[in-house]
Every structure is written in C-alpha cells, then in structure tokens.
Design an enzyme around this catalytic site. Structure first.
Site, PDB file in Angstrom:
ATOM      1  N   GLY A 180       0.798  -1.214   0.000  1.00 33.44           N
ATOM      2  CA  GLY A 180       0.000   0.000   0.000  1.00 33.44           C
ATOM      3  C   GLY A 180       0.830   1.262   0.000  1.00 33.44           C
ATOM      4  O   GLY A 180       0.286   2.364  -0.007  1.00 33.44           O
ATOM      5  N   ASP A 203       6.536  -4.736  11.904  1.00 30.19           N
ATOM      6  CA  ASP A 203       7.722  -4.919  11.069  1.00 30.19           C
ATOM      7  C   ASP A 203       8.932  -5.293  11.917  1.00 30.19           C
ATOM      8  O   ASP A 203       9.700  -6.205  11.577  1.00 30.19           O
ATOM      9  CB  ASP A 203       8.019  -3.649  10.281  1.00 30.19           C
ATOM     10  CG  ASP A 203       6.970  -3.358   9.222  1.00 30.19           C
ATOM     11  OD1 ASP A 203       6.211  -4.286   8.871  1.00 30.19           O
ATOM     12  OD2 ASP A 203       6.906  -2.214   8.748  1.00 30.19           O
ATOM     13  N   ASP A 255     -13.724  21.922 -17.310  1.00 31.71           N
ATOM     14  CA  ASP A 255     -13.088  23.236 -17.175  1.00 31.71           C
ATOM     15  C   ASP A 255     -13.839  24.374 -17.840  1.00 31.71           C
ATOM     16  O   ASP A 255     -13.424  25.530 -17.754  1.00 31.71           O
ATOM     17  CB  ASP A 255     -11.665  23.190 -17.732  1.00 31.71           C
ATOM     18  CG  ASP A 255     -11.638  23.024 -19.260  1.00 31.71           C
ATOM     19  OD1 ASP A 255     -12.669  22.622 -19.827  1.00 31.71           O
ATOM     20  OD2 ASP A 255     -10.585  23.282 -19.863  1.00 31.71           O
ATOM     21  N   HIS A 315      -0.485   4.773   7.488  1.00 33.68           N
ATOM     22  CA  HIS A 315      -1.456   3.686   7.631  1.00 33.68           C
ATOM     23  C   HIS A 315      -2.799   4.226   8.103  1.00 33.68           C
ATOM     24  O   HIS A 315      -3.538   3.545   8.811  1.00 33.68           O
ATOM     25  CB  HIS A 315      -0.944   2.640   8.626  1.00 33.68           C
ATOM     26  CG  HIS A 315       0.384   2.069   8.277  1.00 33.68           C
ATOM     27  ND1 HIS A 315       1.523   2.348   8.997  1.00 33.68           N
ATOM     28  CD2 HIS A 315       0.751   1.255   7.269  1.00 33.68           C
ATOM     29  CE1 HIS A 315       2.546   1.713   8.452  1.00 33.68           C
ATOM     30  NE2 HIS A 315       2.107   1.043   7.401  1.00 33.68           N
TER      31      HIS A 315
END
Length: 597
Positions: free
Chosen positions: A58, A112, A424, A225
């Site tokens: 991610g 981790d 636009d 996260h």
C-alpha cells in the site's frame, strides 16, 4: 470530504500479488517468490552486501519498487498495511544470501520490527556461523510524534526511509563492506526528519468507505497507515502559509518535543518531497516549488531535490517533506558530504526510483524579464475613423451584464462540463469574463471604439481563456472586428444594426473555416448560428427574436447527440437521460440573454 473509494482490481485479496506480478513484468531483472511475496533481483551479485527491506503493502513504489541494481536486493511484502510474517522474511533472507552479508532495513512499526527481527534471530539460530553477517537497521523519521509521546515506541518510519535504501544500496553496489554499509545506513537514519499533511485519509480496498475530514480541514502529521495526525487546520491555508509551519516542525530547535536534528542556521540538506498517492502532478509541482522557496528564505542550502511518489499511503491526497541534514564536518563516524551526494546520484535500474538531477537546484530568477515587443498580430492597425456604438454607454453596460452573468453561472456550467466534457468550461468562461471586466475598468473597452474593443476581447479570449473555447471565441471576435471594418466607410462612424448583421455573418462564416461543427452539433455553434442567422434576416427588429432562438438552441442540446466538441466522446444516451445541455452552448446562451436585458 469525498474521496476515492472505488478501485480497479480482481479482488482485494489478490491485489498485492497481482501488483507484484505487474512490477516484475516491468523489470525482467526481478523475480518473484509468489508464495512468500518476496521480490528480489533474479541474478544478484553475491560478492556484494545485500539490502533487504519490506513491510505492509500500500506504500508503492515502496518497498518492492526499489528492488534493483544500486538500491535493494530484495523486498518482503505483507498485505495492505500489514507486516509480512517471519517465515516470509526468512525466505527473503535466504533469497538474497551472499558472501559479504545482509543489511535489513525496516520502518519503525511494531509489526515490522517484531517479524523481521524474529526472522533475523531464527536465521542466526539456524546458521550460527552466519549470525554476525545479518545487520538490522530501524528507521524512524516522523517529527509529528513528540518525544514524550514516542518515548517508548519511538518515531514512525516515513518517506525518509527511501533515502536510507538509496544511499546504503549505492555503497553496497560500489563494494562497501558489511560494516560500512550498515554504518552509513545508521547515519542516514539518524539524520532525516519527515512530516506529512493530508486533505483526507486513504481508502483501503475491501473496507467500508468513510470520510475523516471536512471540506475545510487538513491534517498535519498523518501516518501512512491512516493514523491520525497531531493537529488539524481549518480553513485550508495556502501553501505559502502551510509550508513554513511544516518546515518549523522539521527544523526548529526550540520545541523540546520535536528538536530531533541539530539545525543551526545556514544548514545544508537534501530535500525529498513525497506524493502520498493522491495529489495531481500539477498541484505537486506547486508544492515542490513552495517548499524550495521557503527553505531558501530560511537560509537553508539545498544540494539536491527529489520529488515524486516514493512512499505512498495508497490514494491519500497528501504529501510529506523529508530533510536529510548533511554533515558540515567529517569524522570517524560521520561520512563526507561529497560521499553522501555521490551515492545519492549513483544510477539505479529500480523501477520505483525517480529521476533526479545530480546537482543543486538552479537559482531562482526574481528580477523582471525585459519587456517583450508585441508581435505584428497584436498591434492595432491605425484607423482613420473610430467606429462607435449607437449608444456607447448601453454597449458597455450590456457587456458588463454578460460578463457578470458568466461569473455567476460558473458552477452550473462546470457541473454540466464535469458530466459532458473535461470539467473546465465554467472556469474558462469565468476567467475570460473577469478579464474582460478588468479591461473595461482600465478603459480598454469602450463604446466609442468598437473595433478596438472587440480586438481586445479577442485577445483576452486567446491569452486568458486559452484552450478550445478561447480559440473559438478569439477567432469569432477577430473576424467580427474585420467584418465591421470592411462594412464601414470613412464617412460613417456609427455602426447600424444592418452593419452588425453583415459583420456577424462574416464572422460566423470565418469561424466555420476552422471548425467542422454545424448546427445541430451539440456545441456552442448551435446557439451562435441560431442567433446570427435569425438576426441578419431583419437586423432592425430581430434582436430579441434572435436571442430567444439562441436560448432554444442551447436548451435543445440536451436532446442532441454530439457530433463535435467535448461531448462527442461521451456516451450520448447518458447525456440525454440526464438532460445535460452542452456547457459551451450554455455559455453563449448566458451571454446573449444578458445582452438582451
């Protein structure tokens, strides 16, 4: 605040593996252990120190995108925002094993550290003769977490981690020893500071979508996260006000909670500006420029600028700033500044590493540029007779009404163009209208000089509006000015309805030479042609009838299949079902209605 919650994928469960397979398709020098989600160099040089990293997915291109010559040897990938388990990491260590040893680099997140640390210890237990050949580096560079709050857990690892990868990986590629590579990784890790800011949290595929911030809020110090930041600001400040606040968190030595690096003034740094995943390239360029500007105002010397998506948070609309404080002296434990920069500049074939210049940014030019001579096409040709309106004051008032109406209609025209085009048109017309109003205030548009005024409007359309709409308006008004000049004699100074009619017909004819659109085409040509053709049949009395015809033509675009223009690329039935008029045609309608009043 709304945010992206739809995704292109097979299933949320297969997304990580599918993505890693795509990465290996991009770089055939990479190999993938699918079972353990380990990306590694297929044929590594085992005479050189290996670098292994990883963590939750991610954050692409981190971590697997940095696997390649001169950066990482391998990366172990968990599920989205979830650490890989220890057995995956052990497989990663086996795949990158070599003669000189391995440096494992992880961000400071509990999962981790535990899983990579456990794998390192298990590897040492299984291979006691190699226990001293695996080193462990933890990176924590987030300044949003204060010293008191992070007293036990420490600072989170953010985008600064990739500078550790790059510099240590380049030294390994040069043949540095295990201790040399480990030492420089530790030094870089201790010399970086990062802070992030976001407009909204990201959305994890497969989870329930929810908004965290209001439309007027931003959050400083968000984690990668979806962790909340340390403060919110409302309303959203301009970059010139926001960036100094972020830099203060990075460089201040007066805040006892966040004085992590010894900035002293006139410091030398490497700047990394990181897109967290959802910022457009257009906005991001402005962010980079503003950060560079603010650092130079502080007297900080920038030796290198790195910018792009290095460590994202899926699709988070935010960015982070990382400063690597370079050494001003060298000692046994401090590397030379020149070495750090040369390692950063070493080339790599890792797909995720962004191009950067091997030199400091060029000096900002602040002096005014020399005046540019107008091209012949911009110079008004002297006229012996100024053509004026029959009622100069009403002429100006009608233009002002039309311009103000366009400004008011911007949101509605934008809504139409979001559905039927590129979104636009409303802003383009509003910008042009505001510029015309400014020209009126400056005295450049007046009812006593119709040709000069129309040429000025044409130039506004060309230079300020731009794009397709600007070109069409500019061509039409240029041709209208030409038509007026060809239909008047030197003896005549007041433009009659008949002369207007001839000039309008001439202008529409010239416009047709540059566009294939013919009514009905679902373009601005529809109401414009309806107006011109009706008006010229009886200029003296048909103005109101011509305007009503143009309004009907603009309304009619709701039920017309597009043959030209922006809507030709949109599925026609959907536009009819939603009863969306053509935005360009609606702009012409707005102008003509207010000219009539």
């Amino acid at each position: 605040m709304s945010f992206q919650n739809k995704h292109f994928l097979n299933t949320p469960e297969s997304l990580v593996l599918d993505s890693l397979q795509g990465l290996c398709a991009v770089n055939p020098r990479l190999a993938l252990d699918s079972q353990n989600k380990v990306v590694h160099i297929a044929s590594p040089d085992r005479t050189k120190v290996a670098l292994l990293c990883g963590g939750g997915s991610g954050h692409e291109p981190a971590h697997a995108g940095f696997v390649g010559q001169g950066i990482l040897t391998g990366a172990v990938c968990g599920n989205v925002f979830a650490s890989p388990n220890a057995s995956q990491v052990r497989r990663g260590i086996d795949l990158v094993e070599n003669d000189k040893g391995t440096v494992i680099i992880v961000k400071n997140y509990t999962g981790d550290i535990l899983n990579f640390g456990l794998a390192k210890e298990q590897y040492a237990a299984l291979h006691p003769d190699k226990a001293d050949r695996v080193k462990f580096v933890i990176v924590g560079d987030d300044v949003a977490v204060g010293k008191t709050q992070g007293a036990i857990v420490g600072r989170r690892g953010l985008a600064g981690t990739v500078l550790v990868y790059k510099i240590a990986g380049a030294l390994a590629q040069r043949g540095g020893s295990l201790n040399e590579v480990y030492s420089i990784a530790q030094w870089v890790s201790s010399s970086i500071a990062t802070v992030g800011v976001g407009l909204e949290h990201c959305h994890v595929p497969g989870t329930v979508a929810s908004s965290h911030l209001s439309d007027s809020e931003i959050e400083i110090g968000m984690g990668i996260h979806n962790e909340s930041g340390n403060r919110r600001l409302s309303p959203v400040p301009p970059l010139s006000k926001l960036i100094p606040q972020l830099l203060d968190l990075l460089t201040s030595t007066n805040d006892p909670e966040r004085s992590f690096l010894p900035f002293k003034g006139k410091d030398e740094v490497v700047l990394l500006v990181n897109n967290l995943g959802g910022i457009s390239e257009l906005e991001f360029g402005g962010i980079v420029a503003e950060v560079r500007r603010a650092l130079e105002i502080q007297g900080i010397v920038i030796h290198r600028v790195l910018a792009g998506s290095f460590m994202t948070s899926l699709n988070m609309p935010g960015f982070s700033i990382t400063l690597l404080l370079l050494p001003n002296t060298s000692s046994g434990s401090t590397p030379e500044l020149s070495l750090i920069l040369s390692l950063l500049d070493d080339k790599s074939d890792a797909p995720g590493w962004k191009w950067s210049s091997a030199s400091p940014p060029a000096a900002v030019v602040t002096e005014l540029a020399a005046p540019v001579e107008l091209s012949p096409g911009k110079v008004q040709v002297p006229r012996t007779t100024l053509l004026k309106s029959a009622d100069p004051k009403s002429f100006i008032l009608s233009i002002e009404r039309a311009c103000n109406a366009l400004v008011t209609a911007e949101s509605e025209i934008t809504r139409m163009d979001v559905i039927a085009g590129d979104g636009d048109c409303g802003l383009t017309l509003k910008t042009g209208a505001e510029a015309v109003l400014a020209k009126i205030r400056e005295g450049n548009i007046k009812g006593t000089d119709l040709v000069g005024s129309i040429i000025t409007i044409s130039q506004v359309a060309e230079e300020v509006m731009g794009g397709t709409s600007g070109a069409l308006y500019s061509i039409f008004f240029s041709a209208l000015a030409q038509g007026l000049q060809t239909q008047i004699s030197d003896a005549e100074t007041t433009v009659t309805p008949q002369i207007w009619g001839l000039a309008l017909t001439s202008a529409l004819t010239k416009l047709y030479t540059y566009t294939r659109a013919r009514p009905p085409s679902r373009t601005l040509v529809d109401p414009l042609a309806a107006f011109v053709e009706t008006f010229t049949k009886n200029p003296a009395s048909n103005f109101a009838t011509a305007v009503h015809g143009a309004v009907a033509a603009a309304e009619g675009t709701k039920n017309i299949e597009a043959k030209a223009g922006r809507s030709a690329y949109v599925e026609g039935d959907r536009l009819k079902e939603q009863q969306v008029a053509d935005p360009g045609a609606w702009g012409v309608k707005v102008i003509l209605e207010r000219l009539l009043v």
